[in-house]
Scaffold this active site. Sequence first.
Site, mmCIF file in Angstrom:
data_model
loop_
_atom_site.group_PDB
_atom_site.id
_atom_site.type_symbol
_atom_site.label_atom_id
_atom_site.label_comp_id
_atom_site.label_asym_id
_atom_site.label_seq_id
_atom_site.Cartn_x
_atom_site.Cartn_y
_atom_site.Cartn_z
ATOM 1 N N ARG A 162 0.790 -1.202 0.078
ATOM 2 C CA ARG A 162 -0.094 -0.047 0.026
ATOM 3 C C ARG A 162 0.935 1.183 -0.024
ATOM 4 N NH1 ARG A 162 -3.701 -0.733 4.158
ATOM 5 N NH2 ARG A 162 -2.192 0.238 5.484
ATOM 6 N N ARG A 196 2.001 15.465 14.896
ATOM 7 C CA ARG A 196 2.939 15.718 15.533
ATOM 8 C C ARG A 196 2.824 16.671 16.633
ATOM 9 N NH1 ARG A 196 5.854 16.382 10.955
ATOM 10 N NH2 ARG A 196 5.874 18.658 11.183
ATOM 11 N N TYR A 217 -10.519 20.460 4.226
ATOM 12 C CA TYR A 217 -11.873 20.416 3.906
ATOM 13 C C TYR A 217 -11.882 20.330 2.285
ATOM 14 C CZ TYR A 217 -16.717 21.762 4.671
ATOM 15 O OH TYR A 217 -17.929 21.522 4.787
ATOM 16 N N ARG A 270 -22.235 8.615 1.181
ATOM 17 C CA ARG A 270 -22.208 9.624 0.165
ATOM 18 C C ARG A 270 -21.391 10.648 0.433
ATOM 19 N NH1 ARG A 270 -22.365 14.567 0.657
ATOM 20 N NH2 ARG A 270 -24.453 15.050 1.294
ATOM 21 N N LYS A 288 -14.283 17.848 8.856
ATOM 22 C CA LYS A 288 -15.166 18.737 9.387
ATOM 23 C C LYS A 288 -14.800 19.005 11.065
ATOM 24 C CE LYS A 288 -18.732 18.770 6.385
ATOM 25 N NZ LYS A 288 -19.692 19.539 6.029
ATOM 26 N N GLU A 359 -22.946 13.202 9.117
ATOM 27 C CA GLU A 359 -22.405 13.651 8.019
ATOM 28 C C GLU A 359 -22.421 12.446 6.703
ATOM 29 O OE1 GLU A 359 -21.113 17.059 8.190
ATOM 30 O OE2 GLU A 359 -21.339 16.698 5.943
ATOM 31 N N ASP A 360 -22.706 13.190 5.684
ATOM 32 C CA ASP A 360 -22.752 12.337 4.240
ATOM 33 C C ASP A 360 -23.152 11.019 4.402
ATOM 34 O OD1 ASP A 360 -21.729 14.822 3.557
ATOM 35 O OD2 ASP A 360 -19.503 13.955 2.935
ATOM 36 N N ASP A 382 -25.889 17.593 9.237
ATOM 37 C CA ASP A 382 -25.173 18.883 8.686
ATOM 38 C C ASP A 382 -25.711 18.908 7.199
ATOM 39 O OD1 ASP A 382 -23.512 20.855 8.318
ATOM 40 O OD2 ASP A 382 -22.024 19.302 7.345
ATOM 41 N N ASP A 383 -25.852 17.920 6.365
ATOM 42 C CA ASP A 383 -26.133 18.054 5.074
ATOM 43 C C ASP A 383 -27.769 18.344 4.867
ATOM 44 O OD1 ASP A 383 -23.830 16.747 3.726
ATOM 45 O OD2 ASP A 383 -24.233 15.169 5.248
ATOM 46 N N ALA A 419 -32.770 16.434 -5.616
ATOM 47 C CA ALA A 419 -33.894 16.176 -4.387
ATOM 48 C C ALA A 419 -33.334 15.074 -3.567
ATOM 49 C CB ALA A 419 -35.034 15.627 -5.301
ATOM 50 N N ALA A 422 -29.567 16.954 0.924
ATOM 51 C CA ALA A 422 -29.276 18.424 0.793
ATOM 52 C C ALA A 422 -30.543 19.293 -0.131
ATOM 53 C CB ALA A 422 -27.982 18.675 0.065
ATOM 54 N N ASN A 538 -20.261 19.459 -4.390
ATOM 55 C CA ASN A 538 -18.808 19.348 -3.904
ATOM 56 C C ASN A 538 -18.352 18.069 -4.474
ATOM 57 O OD1 ASN A 538 -18.476 21.812 -2.418
ATOM 58 N ND2 ASN A 538 -19.956 20.980 -0.899
ATOM 59 N N ASN A 583 -21.243 27.359 1.527
ATOM 60 C CA ASN A 583 -20.900 25.897 2.176
ATOM 61 C C ASN A 583 -21.346 25.922 3.630
ATOM 62 O OD1 ASN A 583 -19.373 23.764 3.467
ATOM 63 N ND2 ASN A 583 -18.623 23.366 1.416
HETATM 64 N N1 LIG Z 1 -22.407 23.315 -0.431
HETATM 65 C C1 LIG Z 1 -22.887 22.536 0.700
HETATM 66 O O1 LIG Z 1 -22.645 23.024 1.955
HETATM 67 C C2 LIG Z 1 -23.290 21.087 0.551
HETATM 68 C C3 LIG Z 1 -23.301 20.578 -0.773
HETATM 69 N N2 LIG Z 1 -23.608 19.255 -0.767
HETATM 70 C C4 LIG Z 1 -23.618 18.567 -1.834
HETATM 71 O O2 LIG Z 1 -24.714 18.251 -2.615
HETATM 72 C C5 LIG Z 1 -24.579 17.199 -3.521
HETATM 73 C C6 LIG Z 1 -25.739 16.467 -3.179
HETATM 74 O O3 LIG Z 1 -26.033 15.702 -1.867
HETATM 75 P P1 LIG Z 1 -26.943 14.776 -1.647
HETATM 76 O O4 LIG Z 1 -28.333 15.673 -1.718
HETATM 77 O O5 LIG Z 1 -26.779 14.281 -0.267
HETATM 78 O O6 LIG Z 1 -27.027 13.761 -2.598
HETATM 79 P P2 LIG Z 1 -27.921 12.572 -3.152
HETATM 80 O O7 LIG Z 1 -27.225 11.599 -3.984
HETATM 81 O O8 LIG Z 1 -28.829 12.106 -2.189
HETATM 82 O O9 LIG Z 1 -28.876 13.506 -4.158
HETATM 83 C C7 LIG Z 1 -28.538 13.866 -5.296
HETATM 84 C C8 LIG Z 1 -29.781 14.353 -6.109
HETATM 85 O O10 LIG Z 1 -29.369 14.929 -7.367
HETATM 86 C C9 LIG Z 1 -30.214 14.288 -8.371
HETATM 87 N N3 LIG Z 1 -29.782 14.513 -9.793
HETATM 88 C C10 LIG Z 1 -28.972 13.653 -10.192
HETATM 89 N N4 LIG Z 1 -28.613 13.795 -11.477
HETATM 90 C C11 LIG Z 1 -29.314 14.819 -11.971
HETATM 91 C C12 LIG Z 1 -29.602 15.668 -12.872
HETATM 92 N N5 LIG Z 1 -28.991 15.303 -13.979
HETATM 93 N N6 LIG Z 1 -30.356 16.741 -12.850
HETATM 94 C C13 LIG Z 1 -30.899 17.142 -11.789
HETATM 95 N N7 LIG Z 1 -31.072 16.406 -10.664
HETATM 96 C C14 LIG Z 1 -30.006 15.275 -10.620
HETATM 97 C C15 LIG Z 1 -30.663 13.203 -7.796
HETATM 98 O O11 LIG Z 1 -31.677 12.401 -8.480
HETATM 99 C C16 LIG Z 1 -30.674 13.129 -6.423
HETATM 100 O O12 LIG Z 1 -31.816 13.496 -6.071
HETATM 101 C C17 LIG Z 1 -23.379 16.834 -3.353
HETATM 102 O O13 LIG Z 1 -22.433 17.085 -4.286
HETATM 103 C C18 LIG Z 1 -22.690 17.111 -2.092
HETATM 104 O O14 LIG Z 1 -21.504 17.391 -1.844
HETATM 105 C C19 LIG Z 1 -24.249 18.638 0.257
HETATM 106 C C20 LIG Z 1 -24.300 19.175 1.627
HETATM 107 C C21 LIG Z 1 -23.901 20.419 1.618
HETATM 108 C C1 LIG Z 2 -20.188 20.278 2.440
HETATM 109 C C2 LIG Z 2 -20.902 19.053 2.756
HETATM 110 O O1 LIG Z 2 -21.336 18.867 3.797
HETATM 111 C C3 LIG Z 2 -21.135 18.143 1.605
HETATM 112 O O2 LIG Z 2 -20.648 18.430 0.365
HETATM 113 O O3 LIG Z 2 -21.727 17.278 1.956
HETATM 114 MG MG LIG Z 3 -21.600 16.856 3.886
#
Ligand SMILES: NC(=O)C1=CN([C@@H]2O[C@H](COP(=O)(O)OP(=O)(O)OC[C@H]3O[C@@H](n4cnc5c(N)ncnc54)[C@H](O)[C@@H]3O)[C@@H](O)[C@H]2O)C=CC1
Ligand SMILES: CC(=O)C(=O)O
Ligand SMILES: [Mg+2]
Length: 697
Positions: A162, A196, A217, A270, A288, A359-360, A382-383, A419, A422, A538, A583
């Site tokens: 590894r 350290r 992060y 996720r 985090k 988280e996630d 958090d999400d 949907a 988040a 992200n 964020n």
């Molecule tokens: N900026 C921030 O603070 C945060 C950002 N995020 C980001 O949000 C994203 C999603 O997170 P989750 O909701 O937990 O994921 P998830 O996988 O549960 O949801 C993704 C959603 O996007 C939809 N999707 C997929 N392809 C699509 C398309 N072509 N057009 C429209 N919708 C589409 C899916 O059907 C699903 O509903 C991640 O990239 C995550 O990093 C999440 C939390 C905080």
């Molecule tokens: C920022 C965050 O929590 C996420 O992208 O899942």
């Molecule tokens: Mg997150």
Amino acid sequence: GDRARLLCVGANGQPRPAERPPASSRPNRRIVPTHRTSHRKSYDYASPFPLVGRNQHQLQRPPLAAGPAGTRAGMANASSISRSLRRSLAPDALHRLLLQRSRAFVTAECHRPVVLHKRGPDILHDPWFNRGTAFSMTERDRLGLRGLLPPSVVSSQQQIDRFMGDLKRLEQNARDGPSDTYQLAKWRILNRLHDRNETMYYKVLIDNIEEYAPIVYTPTVGAVCQNYSGLFRRPRGMYFSAEDRGEMMSMVYNWPADQVDMIVVTDGSRILGLGDLGVQGIGIAIGKLDLYVAAAGINPQRVLPVMIDVGTNNEKLLKDPLYLGLQEHRLEGEEYVEIIDEFMEAVFSRWPNVIVQFEDFQSKWAFRLLQRYRKTYRMFNDDVQGTAGVAIAGLLGAVRAQGRPMIDFPKQKIVVAGAGSAGIGVVNAASRTMARMLGNNEVAFESARSQFWIVDAHGLITEERVDIDPDARPFARRKSELTHQGLNEGASLIEVVKKVKPDVILGLSAVGGLFSKEVLEALKDSSSSRPAIFAMSNPTKNAECTPEEAFSIIGEKVVFSSGSPFDDVDLGDGKIGHSNQGNNMYLFPGIGLGTLLSGARIVSDGMLQAAAERLASYMKEEEVLQGIIYPPTSRIRDITKEVAAAVVREAVAEDLAEGYRDMDARELARLSEEETVDYVKNNMWNPVYPTVVYKKD
Ligand SMILES: NC(=O)C1=CN([C@@H]2O[C@H](COP(=O)(O)OP(=O)(O)OC[C@H]3O[C@@H](n4cnc5c(N)ncnc54)[C@H](O)[C@@H]3O)[C@@H](O)[C@H]2O)C=CC1
Ligand SMILES: CC(=O)C(=O)O
Ligand SMILES: [Mg+2]
């Protein structure tokens, strides 16, 4: 002393480090006692590998062992061939005898156990004895290591493979040009400092947060999780696996700290927008918590990153011989819930005042677990909740950027792409905020709902959707509205943007580039004077669009923010297109800190709303008018203090606060707004070396 006492060392026929002191301190092959003090010498038998340690007096002499070859007696003989015997043997025969005896000695050395007088993390942090993931299960149990390492046991050869694979990958990447390599190299250097000297690590992080938040992060933490098996050196945090069922209550006592304030837990299902990364997701919990220390001033000795390894559905990881987690498909259903229940019971039983941030977790579990625990435990997701608050603050900023008052928020038309946990979290909370502004009754809720259009992987979500996700159902567009708008179930994002002419498009889809040229062109017809784009997914490559794309297509009036950081855009003529970072890092540290310092028993909707509103009001009028809707990361400690104070005050107002240390609920209630901010500030940890003194146990 608590240093190990060493009886004997040796493994696989190779001398262990303890046998190989630095050349400068390595005596000649025959041991000559050097200390002629009343302490006596630390060893006095002949050995080709003298036991020399940092603390020689703590090394213990091996006991006499019985038996012929390779025993203590044999060893004594090996090196004490009598003069008469020497004289009587021919040179060749003497040579053979010496060789044979020294071989017997080494064999004996290698089969003796190492007896340690330390346990748990003290072993892992001692480079002489640590063997990381190569500790067998029996050793883990006997040495108090269970739960402090990823669950798989690997051979020393696998460890080398590894490590070498990782080293070679770095060389490979370096040849490919300055890509993630430099980011990962920076992460490694910071991580080594973290191992350290924590005080120095956090000082570096706090003083240079804008530069290094993107390393510890998002976005780099994403690459770290993806490469975690290769980057893994020293474990951090705790691992609970499906194999630990029934054991967690005792395993939590393997953690060395009697007080833990914050836990960030993930099941790795996720990670950011990178999907299921299994046990490698621990990196996000660590990242985090770095922000909890740097932004919220939580004492680093009281944070605990946790990975719950219930398997992975990532086929690549399931086949990877170097993967560090359970190589089986994820547990589902009741079995899964029982494991999380057991984990929650275990941590709250040892640390009743801890706050647990989920988280996630993949969306289906994110919502269910939140509903399951939020009324009984100090926890939040958090999400779902942190992201919602940050989005609300940004959406209110976007209204102000149009030169309109925040109260105009309920008039905004918002298209949300995604949907999941988040996206639905944002729509839920943002529609509640609108409804409150409209009078908080049924009509208000209905009116607020109708301001949102949700598009997922199957297009626009309407009542006609078969197998509609129950969490999305309240926001499905009604049949009657569809004909009126000329939209259908499953309509594409472009179609929706064209027909709705939204004020805002908000992406939480994890699909990089989803806000294509066509979508952005369509947004030019927005009914808003300043359309806003939230490309919140992200890490960087998952952002729905870049600020360059947004500003070049829509023009300087657009308000832009993204989940991972982007540089501002030079628009020419001295003008700058501001790239905001939207964020949840602007809220979760303050939510955690405010909950801790208020002693609130749960994290209520009101506390989350107060946090979001404080973030929204943090931005000054002149800033929002320039399109700056979130503060720069450099101000994160100040924002977090303000957010935490707002959370404390709301907890007091809702009668949820039970106090913290000397500050009981009554005292908290007597604090003015300003005094609450001071109280928070005074309870934030700062990275300064305390005076250290020694006291015998
Ligand atoms: N900026 C921030 O603070 C945060 C950002 N995020 C980001 O949000 C994203 C999603 O997170 P989750 O909701 O937990 O994921 P998830 O996988 O549960 O949801 C993704 C959603 O996007 C939809 N999707 C997929 N392809 C699509 C398309 N072509 N057009 C429209 N919708 C589409 C899916 O059907 C699903 O509903 C991640 O990239 C995550 O990093 C999440 C939390 C905080
Ligand atoms: C920022 C965050 O929590 C996420 O992208 O899942
Ligand atoms: Mg997150």
